[in-house]
Design a protein around this motif. Structure first.
Motif, PDB file in Angstrom:
ATOM      1  N   GLY A   6       0.806  -1.217   0.000  1.00  0.00           N
ATOM      2  CA  GLY A   6       0.000   0.000   0.000  1.00  0.00           C
ATOM      3  C   GLY A   6       0.839   1.266   0.000  1.00  0.00           C
ATOM      4  O   GLY A   6       0.530   2.225  -0.711  1.00  0.00           O
ATOM      5  N   SER A   7       1.906   1.276   0.778  1.00  0.00           N
ATOM      6  CA  SER A   7       2.792   2.447   0.829  1.00  0.00           C
ATOM      7  C   SER A   7       3.508   2.650  -0.497  1.00  0.00           C
ATOM      8  O   SER A   7       3.650   3.777  -0.971  1.00  0.00           O
ATOM      9  CB  SER A   7       3.828   2.283   1.939  1.00  0.00           C
ATOM     10  N   ILE A   8       3.940   1.562  -1.093  1.00  0.00           N
ATOM     11  CA  ILE A   8       4.612   1.656  -2.392  1.00  0.00           C
ATOM     12  C   ILE A   8       3.631   2.157  -3.448  1.00  0.00           C
ATOM     13  O   ILE A   8       3.947   3.053  -4.239  1.00  0.00           O
ATOM     14  CB  ILE A   8       5.233   0.307  -2.787  1.00  0.00           C
ATOM     15  N   ALA A   9       2.424   1.598  -3.466  1.00  0.00           N
ATOM     16  CA  ALA A   9       1.416   2.013  -4.446  1.00  0.00           C
ATOM     17  C   ALA A   9       1.077   3.487  -4.287  1.00  0.00           C
ATOM     18  O   ALA A   9       0.945   4.219  -5.281  1.00  0.00           O
ATOM     19  CB  ALA A   9       0.163   1.150  -4.311  1.00  0.00           C
ATOM     20  N   MET A  36      -3.262  -2.199 -15.591  1.00  0.00           N
ATOM     21  CA  MET A  36      -2.633  -3.010 -14.549  1.00  0.00           C
ATOM     22  C   MET A  36      -1.129  -3.040 -14.813  1.00  0.00           C
ATOM     23  O   MET A  36      -0.679  -3.507 -15.858  1.00  0.00           O
ATOM     24  CB  MET A  36      -3.194  -4.426 -14.549  1.00  0.00           C
ATOM     25  N   LEU A  37      -0.381  -2.500 -13.861  1.00  0.00           N
ATOM     26  CA  LEU A  37       1.081  -2.446 -13.953  1.00  0.00           C
ATOM     27  C   LEU A  37       1.712  -3.542 -13.107  1.00  0.00           C
ATOM     28  O   LEU A  37       1.168  -3.940 -12.076  1.00  0.00           O
ATOM     29  CB  LEU A  37       1.584  -1.103 -13.432  1.00  0.00           C
ATOM     30  N   GLN A  38       2.864  -3.981 -13.531  1.00  0.00           N
ATOM     31  CA  GLN A  38       3.672  -4.921 -12.739  1.00  0.00           C
ATOM     32  C   GLN A  38       5.097  -4.387 -12.721  1.00  0.00           C
ATOM     33  O   GLN A  38       5.606  -3.915 -13.739  1.00  0.00           O
ATOM     34  CB  GLN A  38       3.648  -6.307 -13.364  1.00  0.00           C
ATOM     35  N   PHE A  39       5.724  -4.432 -11.553  1.00  0.00           N
ATOM     36  CA  PHE A  39       7.090  -3.944 -11.421  1.00  0.00           C
ATOM     37  C   PHE A  39       7.692  -4.473 -10.124  1.00  0.00           C
ATOM     38  O   PHE A  39       6.999  -5.080  -9.309  1.00  0.00           O
ATOM     39  CB  PHE A  39       7.124  -2.408 -11.421  1.00  0.00           C
ATOM     40  N   ALA A  40       8.978  -4.231  -9.952  1.00  0.00           N
ATOM     41  CA  ALA A  40       9.671  -4.612  -8.724  1.00  0.00           C
ATOM     42  C   ALA A  40      10.403  -3.397  -8.175  1.00  0.00           C
ATOM     43  O   ALA A  40      10.956  -2.598  -8.933  1.00  0.00           O
ATOM     44  CB  ALA A  40      10.672  -5.728  -8.989  1.00  0.00           C
ATOM     45  N   VAL A  41      10.387  -3.270  -6.854  1.00  0.00           N
ATOM     46  CA  VAL A  41      11.203  -2.263  -6.177  1.00  0.00           C
ATOM     47  C   VAL A  41      12.436  -3.005  -5.664  1.00  0.00           C
ATOM     48  O   VAL A  41      12.321  -3.990  -4.925  1.00  0.00           O
ATOM     49  CB  VAL A  41      10.447  -1.587  -5.015  1.00  0.00           C
ATOM     50  N   LEU A  42      13.602  -2.564  -6.086  1.00  0.00           N
ATOM     51  CA  LEU A  42      14.859  -3.220  -5.723  1.00  0.00           C
ATOM     52  C   LEU A  42      15.389  -2.686  -4.393  1.00  0.00           C
ATOM     53  O   LEU A  42      14.960  -1.624  -3.924  1.00  0.00           O
ATOM     54  CB  LEU A  42      15.879  -3.000  -6.834  1.00  0.00           C
ATOM     55  N   ARG A  69       8.157   6.225 -17.304  1.00  0.00           N
ATOM     56  CA  ARG A  69       8.180   6.980 -16.039  1.00  0.00           C
ATOM     57  C   ARG A  69       8.423   6.059 -14.846  1.00  0.00           C
ATOM     58  O   ARG A  69       9.189   6.380 -13.952  1.00  0.00           O
ATOM     59  CB  ARG A  69       6.864   7.725 -15.840  1.00  0.00           C
ATOM     60  N   LEU A  70       7.737   4.932 -14.850  1.00  0.00           N
ATOM     61  CA  LEU A  70       7.897   3.983 -13.750  1.00  0.00           C
ATOM     62  C   LEU A  70       9.315   3.427 -13.707  1.00  0.00           C
ATOM     63  O   LEU A  70       9.906   3.287 -12.638  1.00  0.00           O
ATOM     64  CB  LEU A  70       6.866   2.862 -13.884  1.00  0.00           C
ATOM     65  N   SER A  71       9.887   3.150 -14.869  1.00  0.00           N
ATOM     66  CA  SER A  71      11.245   2.588 -14.934  1.00  0.00           C
ATOM     67  C   SER A  71      12.307   3.550 -14.407  1.00  0.00           C
ATOM     68  O   SER A  71      13.348   3.118 -13.913  1.00  0.00           O
ATOM     69  CB  SER A  71      11.580   2.203 -16.378  1.00  0.00           C
ATOM     70  N   LYS A  72      12.036   4.845 -14.503  1.00  0.00           N
ATOM     71  CA  LYS A  72      12.996   5.858 -14.044  1.00  0.00           C
ATOM     72  C   LYS A  72      12.789   6.262 -12.586  1.00  0.00           C
ATOM     73  O   LYS A  72      13.590   7.011 -12.035  1.00  0.00           O
ATOM     74  CB  LYS A  72      12.891   7.105 -14.920  1.00  0.00           C
ATOM     75  N   LEU A  73      11.738   5.760 -11.972  1.00  0.00           N
ATOM     76  CA  LEU A  73      11.386   6.169 -10.616  1.00  0.00           C
ATOM     77  C   LEU A  73      12.367   5.622  -9.578  1.00  0.00           C
ATOM     78  O   LEU A  73      12.773   4.464  -9.644  1.00  0.00           O
ATOM     79  CB  LEU A  73       9.969   5.678 -10.295  1.00  0.00           C
ATOM     80  N   THR A  75      12.424   5.187  -5.551  1.00  0.00           N
ATOM     81  CA  THR A  75      11.564   5.262  -4.378  1.00  0.00           C
ATOM     82  C   THR A  75      12.396   5.419  -3.105  1.00  0.00           C
ATOM     83  O   THR A  75      13.590   5.113  -3.098  1.00  0.00           O
ATOM     84  CB  THR A  75      10.697   3.994  -4.243  1.00  0.00           C
ATOM     85  N   PRO A  76      11.769   5.840  -2.018  1.00  0.00           N
ATOM     86  CA  PRO A  76      12.470   5.914  -0.741  1.00  0.00           C
ATOM     87  C   PRO A  76      12.498   4.556  -0.031  1.00  0.00           C
ATOM     88  O   PRO A  76      13.086   4.439   1.039  1.00  0.00           O
ATOM     89  CB  PRO A  76      11.641   6.926   0.057  1.00  0.00           C
ATOM     90  N   PHE A  77      11.880   3.558  -0.643  1.00  0.00           N
ATOM     91  CA  PHE A  77      11.776   2.239  -0.013  1.00  0.00           C
ATOM     92  C   PHE A  77      13.027   1.408  -0.280  1.00  0.00           C
ATOM     93  O   PHE A  77      13.590   1.451  -1.357  1.00  0.00           O
ATOM     94  CB  PHE A  77      10.531   1.508  -0.516  1.00  0.00           C
TER      95      PHE A  77
END
Length: 92
Positions: A6-9, A36-42, A69-73, A75-77
């Protein structure tokens, strides 16, 4: 503590610039829909493997914009291992 989906979304929705892609497309069409998007936060906070699983939008430029845009994001996570997510973006 591991980041929850939820925080990531919420971060992706607010900071990812995805709505800018739709805003550009909506200037020429008045369409509502869902993607519907699919991705991973590394572990370093970057996003990898961004892709669109399904979309009611037929505008390829909008979908490409979202993936870019998503690929360049960044995150603070910082998950301890890649965190894989599926996330809907709904425009109504």
């Amino acid at each position: 503590m591991e980041p929850d989906a939820g925080s990531i979304a919420m971060f992706v929705t607010m900071e990812g610039g995805l709505m800018d892609c739709y805003s550009t497309a909506l200037r020429t069409t008045n369409k509502k829909g869902k993607t519907m998007l699919q991705f991973a936060v590394l572990p370093d906070g970057s996003v990898a493997g961004a892709q669109i699983l399904e979309s009611t939008f037929d505008d390829d430029a909008t979908k490409a914009c979202m993936v870019e845009r998503l690929s360049k994001l960044k995150t603070p996570f910082r998950p301890s291992a890649p965190r894989f997510l599926k996330m809907p973006i709904i425009i109504d």
